[in-house]
Design a protein around this motif. Structure first.
Motif, PDB file in Angstrom:
ATOM      1  N   ALA A  60       0.690  -1.890   0.001  1.00 34.22           N
ATOM      2  CA  ALA A  60       0.300   0.063   0.223  1.00 34.22           C
ATOM      3  C   ALA A  60       0.509   1.460   0.025  1.00 34.22           C
ATOM      4  N   ARG A  61       0.020   2.149  -0.930  1.00 36.57           N
ATOM      5  CA  ARG A  61       1.019   3.644  -0.701  1.00 36.57           C
ATOM      6  C   ARG A  61       0.811   5.222   0.477  1.00 36.57           C
ATOM      7  N   LEU A  62       1.565   5.168   1.007  1.00 36.03           N
ATOM      8  CA  LEU A  62       0.695   6.501   1.395  1.00 36.03           C
ATOM      9  C   LEU A  62       0.165   7.613   0.909  1.00 36.03           C
ATOM     10  N   GLY A  63      -1.098   7.531   1.592  1.00 38.82           N
ATOM     11  CA  GLY A  63      -2.460   8.447   1.249  1.00 38.82           C
ATOM     12  C   GLY A  63      -3.297   7.148   0.313  1.00 38.82           C
ATOM     13  N   GLU A  64      -3.021   6.102   0.467  1.00 38.40           N
ATOM     14  CA  GLU A  64      -4.111   5.472  -0.347  1.00 38.40           C
ATOM     15  C   GLU A  64      -5.082   4.506   0.688  1.00 38.40           C
ATOM     16  N   SER A  65      -6.344   4.804   0.473  1.00 35.30           N
ATOM     17  CA  SER A  65      -7.420   4.502   1.325  1.00 35.30           C
ATOM     18  C   SER A  65      -7.565   2.570   1.015  1.00 35.30           C
ATOM     19  N   LEU A  66      -7.860   1.951   2.063  1.00 33.23           N
ATOM     20  CA  LEU A  66      -7.861   0.874   2.131  1.00 33.23           C
ATOM     21  C   LEU A  66      -8.631   0.071   0.962  1.00 33.23           C
ATOM     22  N   TYR A  67      -9.824   1.039   0.672  1.00 35.17           N
ATOM     23  CA  TYR A  67     -10.880   0.755  -0.404  1.00 35.17           C
ATOM     24  C   TYR A  67     -10.238   0.938  -1.874  1.00 35.17           C
ATOM     25  N   THR A  68      -9.284   1.875  -1.991  1.00 37.19           N
ATOM     26  CA  THR A  68      -8.565   1.851  -3.050  1.00 37.19           C
ATOM     27  C   THR A  68      -7.917   0.729  -3.712  1.00 37.19           C
ATOM     28  N   PHE A  69      -7.292   0.367  -2.632  1.00 31.83           N
ATOM     29  CA  PHE A  69      -5.769  -0.567  -2.365  1.00 31.83           C
ATOM     30  C   PHE A  69      -6.684  -1.592  -2.678  1.00 31.83           C
ATOM     31  N   GLN A  70      -7.750  -2.128  -1.842  1.00 32.40           N
ATOM     32  CA  GLN A  70      -8.291  -3.312  -2.424  1.00 32.40           C
ATOM     33  C   GLN A  70      -8.929  -3.756  -3.633  1.00 32.40           C
ATOM     34  N   PHE A  71      -8.950  -3.263  -4.115  1.00 29.53           N
ATOM     35  CA  PHE A  71      -8.884  -2.813  -5.408  1.00 29.53           C
ATOM     36  C   PHE A  71      -8.419  -3.248  -6.363  1.00 29.53           C
TER      37      PHE A  71
ATOM     38  N   VAL B 143     -15.929 -12.337   1.900  1.00 31.05           N
ATOM     39  CA  VAL B 143     -15.572 -11.698   3.565  1.00 31.05           C
ATOM     40  C   VAL B 143     -13.626 -12.047   3.530  1.00 31.05           C
ATOM     41  N   GLY B 144     -13.780 -13.358   3.299  1.00 26.07           N
ATOM     42  CA  GLY B 144     -12.279 -13.644   3.429  1.00 26.07           C
ATOM     43  C   GLY B 144     -11.801 -12.756   2.942  1.00 26.07           C
ATOM     44  N   ILE B 145     -11.824 -12.808   1.445  1.00 24.82           N
ATOM     45  CA  ILE B 145     -11.081 -12.113   0.322  1.00 24.82           C
ATOM     46  C   ILE B 145     -10.171 -10.654   0.895  1.00 24.82           C
ATOM     47  N   CYS B 146     -11.353  -9.953   1.604  1.00 21.13           N
ATOM     48  CA  CYS B 146     -11.909  -8.459   1.767  1.00 21.13           C
ATOM     49  C   CYS B 146     -10.445  -8.100   3.495  1.00 21.13           C
ATOM     50  N   LEU B 147     -10.716  -9.525   3.775  1.00 23.19           N
ATOM     51  CA  LEU B 147      -9.763  -9.460   5.598  1.00 23.19           C
ATOM     52  C   LEU B 147      -8.772 -10.042   4.693  1.00 23.19           C
ATOM     53  N   LEU B 148      -7.919 -10.679   4.156  1.00 24.37           N
ATOM     54  CA  LEU B 148      -6.468 -10.719   3.703  1.00 24.37           C
ATOM     55  C   LEU B 148      -5.938  -9.407   3.217  1.00 24.37           C
ATOM     56  N   GLU B 149      -7.039  -9.035   1.713  1.00 20.03           N
ATOM     57  CA  GLU B 149      -6.046  -7.892   1.176  1.00 20.03           C
ATOM     58  C   GLU B 149      -6.388  -6.508   3.013  1.00 20.03           C
ATOM     59  N   SER B 150      -6.885  -6.740   3.440  1.00 19.44           N
ATOM     60  CA  SER B 150      -6.998  -5.612   4.707  1.00 19.44           C
ATOM     61  C   SER B 150      -5.789  -5.636   5.215  1.00 19.44           C
ATOM     62  N   ILE B 151      -5.546  -7.335   5.827  1.00 21.14           N
ATOM     63  CA  ILE B 151      -4.340  -7.285   6.296  1.00 21.14           C
ATOM     64  C   ILE B 151      -2.671  -7.094   5.689  1.00 21.14           C
ATOM     65  N   ASN B 152      -3.155  -6.956   4.102  1.00 22.09           N
ATOM     66  CA  ASN B 152      -2.307  -6.417   3.526  1.00 22.09           C
ATOM     67  C   ASN B 152      -1.996  -5.080   3.306  1.00 22.09           C
ATOM     68  N   TYR B 153      -3.076  -4.443   3.568  1.00 20.31           N
ATOM     69  CA  TYR B 153      -2.221  -2.960   3.241  1.00 20.31           C
ATOM     70  C   TYR B 153      -2.415  -2.193   4.764  1.00 20.31           C
ATOM     71  N   LEU B 154      -2.082  -3.273   6.164  1.00 17.76           N
ATOM     72  CA  LEU B 154      -1.584  -3.217   7.019  1.00 17.76           C
ATOM     73  C   LEU B 154      -0.268  -2.396   6.842  1.00 17.76           C
ATOM     74  N   GLU B 155       0.325  -4.370   6.330  1.00 22.15           N
ATOM     75  CA  GLU B 155       1.668  -4.437   6.542  1.00 22.15           C
ATOM     76  C   GLU B 155       2.869  -3.841   5.921  1.00 22.15           C
ATOM     77  N   HIS B 156       2.241  -3.128   4.498  1.00 24.16           N
ATOM     78  CA  HIS B 156       3.673  -2.137   4.223  1.00 24.16           C
ATOM     79  C   HIS B 156       2.767  -0.770   3.903  1.00 24.16           C
ATOM     80  N   TYR B 157       2.437  -0.168   4.240  1.00 29.54           N
ATOM     81  CA  TYR B 157       1.691   1.124   4.182  1.00 29.54           C
ATOM     82  C   TYR B 157       3.456   2.071   4.027  1.00 29.54           C
ATOM     83  N   GLY B 158       2.997   2.460   2.864  1.00 27.70           N
ATOM     84  CA  GLY B 158       3.911   3.877   2.717  1.00 27.70           C
ATOM     85  C   GLY B 158       5.390   3.815   2.520  1.00 27.70           C
ATOM     86  N   LEU B 159       5.503   2.772   3.388  1.00 27.41           N
ATOM     87  CA  LEU B 159       7.651   1.653   2.707  1.00 27.41           C
ATOM     88  C   LEU B 159       7.710   1.596   1.608  1.00 27.41           C
TER      89      LEU B 159
END
Length: 396
Positions: A195-206, A270-286
């Motif tokens: 995930a990128r700095l400033g990117e929302s969870l919803y944009t990232f998941q798509f 639901v399972g896919i969205c949960l996974l992608e939400s965790i992906n979002y956290l793991e490298h956000y902005g790095l």
């Protein structure tokens, strides 16, 4: 002779350390089996009390109970001694904690289909069934993490178990993309799961969902081309993983009727969205920086967000020690270590997923942490191309 004695002493030292050191969380890992058994436990609780709220046990556990326990129990940054790591990895007890997840996972899925179909004779409103769908989806999401643990191992049997765990969500291409795509390109613009700095969870998941799908297909196409095989063959790991899902859903529909299909699709989403939400956290902005020759620097602990909250780590098999996982992808969960270099999330994954659902609140908490990690130089962070000018104006 003294040299020989020293060598013998060094060879004995790891065994001595392993015998003296005890894993305080050895039996706590069994709490990871609470998640896949939520459906029978919820059904029993609802039957005994008459409270339909128990069908919502998955969301309540994730967004209420786990964050509260993470706060009360606190973090644990202790690492096993180096001499105990090999012993930890070779102790098969820890593997069974992940293996048992699969039969429990599918027991819950079958029970849920039995209940959704009405065959169980349990009176349920559409709201109750929705709560059950969210609970089953949570089980499926954590199953992807269990598949992640087994998919990194060398044993072919564990890799097949990984595909079986992924069948519930139809996310079999994760097996290809995560291991051969994400781990190579992590924290670069080419990685859809960073995930990128400033990117929302919803944009990232798509972006992550479709980007990972395209990447997995390209990876398999190239691999099979080198072996002079067609991409449309049983050897394609994307296709044979999806075939498992097709067979699973077909069997469940044949057993319980077509009425369960919308609920099966819902729990998979639901399972896919949960996974992608965790992906979002793991490298956000790095971001990994480029070398003078144009290649990216080696993956380091500083390219992943970590958390040492005990309860989330136990339920997710140490996924939150993500920096060590990227440094040692085949290291088993029980041996993953805390890294001082890694940036730390303010709380565990359960709390952070809840925070990410509200983008303004997430940015208020996390954007400043990204800036602090890069000593105020926003140009070193991973910037969302759509918001780069705005971010440079705000933080530059």
């Amino acid at each position: 002779m003294p040299t020989l004695q020293r060598a013998l002493r060094q060879n004995r030292e790891p065994n001595t350390v392993a015998q003296q050191w005890h894993d305080r969380k050895r039996y706590v890992w069994l709490l990871g089996l609470v998640v896949p058994t939520l459906v029978p436990m919820s059904g029993l609780a609802a039957e005994l009390t008459g409270w339909s709220l128990f069908w919502w046990s998955g969301p309540v556990l994730m967004f209420v109970i786990i964050p509260a326990l993470d706060y009360l129990v606190g973090p644990d940054a202790d690492n096993p001694p180096d001499g105990a790591l090999a012993w930890l990895e070779n102790d098969r007890y820890y593997r069974w904690a992940t293996y048992i997840y699969l039969p429990a996972q599918y027991l819950s899925l079958v029970l849920a289909c039995w209940i959704w179909s009405g065959s169980a004779g349990i009176p349920m409103s559409e709201l109750d069934k929705t709560g059950l769908m969210l609970t089953v989806g949570g089980i499926a999401g954590v199953a992807i993490n269990t598949a992640h643990e087994m998919g990194h191992q060398r044993a072919q049997s564990e890799r097949w178990l990984s595909k079986i765990a992924l069948a519930q969500t139809g996310y079999g291409h994760f097996y290809v993309e995560h291991n051969r795509g994400h781990h190579v390109r992590v924290a670069t613009p080419d990685d859809p799961a960073s995930a990128r700095l400033g990117e929302s969870l919803y944009t990232f998941q798509f972006r992550s969902f479709f980007g990972s799908l395209r990447s997995a297909w390209r990876i398999e196409r190239r691999r099979l081309a080198r072996r002079h095989k067609s991409v449309f063959s049983p050897h394609n790991d994307v296709l044979n993983s999806w075939a498992m899902t097709a067979v699973l859903f077909a069997v469940l529909i044949a057993a319980f009727g077509v009425d369960v299909l919308p609920w099966l699709i819902g729990q998979a989403v639901v399972g896919i969205c949960l996974l992608e939400s965790i992906n979002y956290l793991e490298h956000y902005g790095l971001r990994r920086q480029r070398r003078p020759d144009g290649s990216y620097e080696q993956v380091r602990a500083s390219h992943s967000w970590n958390s040492n909250s005990v309860i989330s780590n136990v339920l997710l098999f140490h996924l939150q020690r993500h920096s060590d996982h990227h440094a040692n992808p085949q290291r088993r969960y029980q041996a993953l270590c805390h890294a001082d270099e890694a940036p730390q999330l303010p709380s565990g994954y359960a709390t952070m997923v809840l925070l990410a659902l509200f983008p303004p609140l997430w940015r208020r908490v996390m954007d400043r942490r990204v800036l602090e990690h890069y000593n105020g130089n926003v140009r070193l962070a991973a910037l969302s191309p759509r918001k780069e000018r705005k971010l440079l104006k705000r933080y530059g």
